[in-house]
Design an enzyme around this catalytic site. Structure first.
Site, mmCIF file in Angstrom:
data_model
loop_
_atom_site.group_PDB
_atom_site.id
_atom_site.type_symbol
_atom_site.label_atom_id
_atom_site.label_comp_id
_atom_site.label_asym_id
_atom_site.label_seq_id
_atom_site.Cartn_x
_atom_site.Cartn_y
_atom_site.Cartn_z
ATOM 1 N N HIS A 99 -12.382 1.178 0.204
ATOM 2 C CA HIS A 99 -10.807 0.950 -0.294
ATOM 3 C C HIS A 99 -9.918 0.532 0.998
ATOM 4 C CE1 HIS A 99 -10.064 4.216 2.724
ATOM 5 N NE2 HIS A 99 -9.145 4.532 2.248
ATOM 6 N N HIS A 118 0.808 -1.401 0.010
ATOM 7 C CA HIS A 118 0.032 -0.130 0.059
ATOM 8 C C HIS A 118 0.921 1.365 -0.183
ATOM 9 C CE1 HIS A 118 -2.682 2.853 2.416
ATOM 10 N NE2 HIS A 118 -2.940 2.929 1.375
#
Lengths: 134, 437
Positions: free
Chosen positions: B399, B235
């Site tokens: 998300h 990420h």
């Protein structure tokens, strides 16, 4: 004077100073003390200057914090001493100072000063509430 | 205080237009009672209403289940604006442009890495610089940086950081068309020059995970997911370069005067008509920053592969890489007709349904893999895009982990505890940059 204030998941700071010009110096101190602890005694450092412009004093404050964060992020260092020329007509802020290496890696990861919840009370004393993206 | 919402069904809540006179469309929030109840006292509802008031918005001002207050737009927001009459807003994309996730799958078993987690964590920590202002992975010349901004992950693959198959597993084939590196300020370029291949700080991570359960085995197997296998989730985003693009655009759009000026109640919500010079400039700069992010995750992914190889572990294959802070101009059926829309997804993931033309042929029959990371130490999920999602949310979903505590509340709740101790108790290994919140 400065202290942390509630800003959800982000970092909020309240910075207070006797007048507008002193506020910018207090912002510099606040950021340094937050990231590294007590300000060191004046050191030699390298000369540095910048001219910031904003639509108003609030935008100028955001620009000033982001300038300080930019210096840190790009490895240019910390501003160890500074002199300010504030022109309220623009407004604009000219700063001259001296840069030294950061004393350590900042343990708190600040990415940017933002306009979120931004508030500037002209006072006196001048009070700035500002939020940082972490 | 009761929330001003009308319950549509178990998972949909309407914020009616009458909530505020300026709203052009209603708001729609997806979530169960607990998630929506947590919005009380949060500014997210006001922000959903603010977004609903922006010119050219189509359908609803949408909020995904992980919605919470952000800057301008809430995190977890999806909003689509007409290409001709609508706006584009840097606050609708976020500071970390094209922040996103990539999932790499493997046939390595949990047993193979058990007892080697510490070495793995340390190797990853050494290979991928992390922390605020981290740099030094690659130092780009001005010319190479412009190539990264134009070609994204394609540049990385051409330089040997990966292979052609990787590009088929990155949204948009690894780069956004229409990027313009010359739209970036010198400061943005300065911030990006030494940051490619670095993780950064905040909630960005590389996490070595194990597949715990399969809920749709045929699809999971087709995607290379096997129970008990090791996968790696990454990420991160566009680092300081993206932040600077956002900051520059906020300044520029807040100063717009004349017919292109759009009055907004919050500076972070500033925007410009998509067809205006300021709007086009931001779109081109935002795409360039997105390409930087896509290249960044490609380089990091390659470095993670190298670490696995160096430890004698079998290769990692890219399942998918998708951003959750973007604005894409896309075609959707809205209000009964096909329209070109600028879909802002801020803390929201694109989730293309089966058969969508933008998916590579090998993924098209099953829909897009949608990556939803959990908080540290909690499960992450791999979902699949659906037709219903495409119709209701412009093909978008949540998300990842939202926010349950403010920073100050979290500090109070964790006082005296350190992350590593808690992690080791769970048999995990980690190298956080520091325990400070």
């Amino acid at each position: 004077m400065w202290r942390e204030i509630e800003r959800g998941g982000d970092l909020g700071l309240l910075v207070e100073a006797p007048d507008g010009k002193a506020l910018f110096e207090q912002c510099r101190r606040a950021l340094y003390e937050l990231l590294f602890g007590a300000l060191p005694a004046k050191a030699a450092g390298s000369a540095w200057s910048v001219l910031l412009e904003g639509a108003d004093d609030e935008e100028l404050a955001v620009a000033w914090f982001n300038e300080l964060l930019f210096l840190l992020e790009t490895g240019r260092g910390c501003l160890i001493s500074s002199r300010y020329a504030y022109d309220p007509s623009g407004p604009s802020l000219a700063v001259e100072g001296r840069l030294v290496m950061a004393p350590a890696l900042p343990t708190l990861a600040i990415k940017a000063a933002t306009y979120g919840g931004l508030r500037l009370d002209p006072g006196p004393p001048v009070r700035l509430e500002i939020t940082f993206d972490l | 205080m009761a929330l001003p919402l009308e319950r549509i069904d178990g998972l949909r809540w309407l914020l009616p237009r009458r909530y505020r006179a300026a709203m052009l469309v209603p708001g729609m929030i997806y979530g169960d009672e607990a998630l929506v109840g947590a919005l009380e006292g949060d500014l997210a509802l006001e922000q959903i209403a603010n977004v609903a008031s922006l010119p050219g918005i189509v359908g609803y001002s949408l909020a995904m289940p992980d919605v919470h207050q952000g800057y301008g737009f809430p995190i977890g927001a999806v909003a689509a604006f007409d290409e001709d009459e609508g706006i584009i807003s840097p606050g609708g994309v976020g500071y970390d442009i094209s922040c996103g996730v990539r999932l790499m799958v493997s046939s390595v078993t949990v047993e193979e890495v058990t007892g080697r987690l510490e070495a793995l964590a340390q190797s990853l920590f050494s290979a991928v610089p992390s922390g605020v202002g981290s740099r030094g992975a690659l130092s780009l010349s001005a010319k190479d940086l412009q190539k990264v901004l134009a070609h994204g992950a394609r540049w990385a693959v051409e330089k040997g950081f990966g292979d052609g198959h990787d590009l088929t597993r990155i949204e948009e084939g690894g780069f956004l068309d229409g990027a313009d590196g010359s739209a970036l300020s010198q400061r943005a370029l300065d911030r990006g020059r030494d940051q490619l291949g670095t993780l950064g700080s905040g909630n960005h991570f590389i996490e070595v995970q194990a597949v715990e359960a399969l809920f749709d085995t045929p699809r999971a197997w087709a995607w290379g997911l096997r129970e008990g296998a090791v996968v790696v989730l990454i990420h991160c985003g566009s680092r300081g370069l993206g932040h600077q693009v956002c900051d520059d655009a906020l300044k520029a759009m807040n100063r717009i005067k004349g017919p292109s000026a759009v009055p907004v109640p919050d500076r972070q919500l500033c925007c410009a008509p998509l067809r205006s010079e300021e709007g086009r400039r931001y779109l081109a700069a935002m795409r360039a920053a997105a390409n930087f992010a896509l290249a960044n995750r490609q380089v990091i992914g390659w470095k993670v592969r190298e670490v696995f190889r160096s430890l004698g572990l079998s290769d990692l294959r890219l399942l998918y890489d998708v951003s959750h802070n973007t604005a894409h101009v896309e075609t959707h059926v809205a209000e009964g007709k096909r329209r070109r829309l600028c879909v802002h997804r801020k803390g929201a993931t694109r989730a293309l349904p089966p058969g969508h033309a933008a998916l590579p042929a090998e993924l098209r029959p099953l829909g897009q893999p949608v990556l939803v990371p959990g908080s540290m130490g909690t499960a992450s999920y791999v979902l699949a895009g659906t037709e219903r999602g495409a119709e209701e949310t412009f093909a978008s979903t949540c998300h990842g982990a939202g926010r349950r505590l403010s920073r100050q509340a979290a500090k109070a709740a964790t006082a005296g505890r350190t992350w590593p101790a808690a992690w080791h108790d769970r048999g995990s290994s980690s190298s956080p940059n520091g325990p400070r919140l």
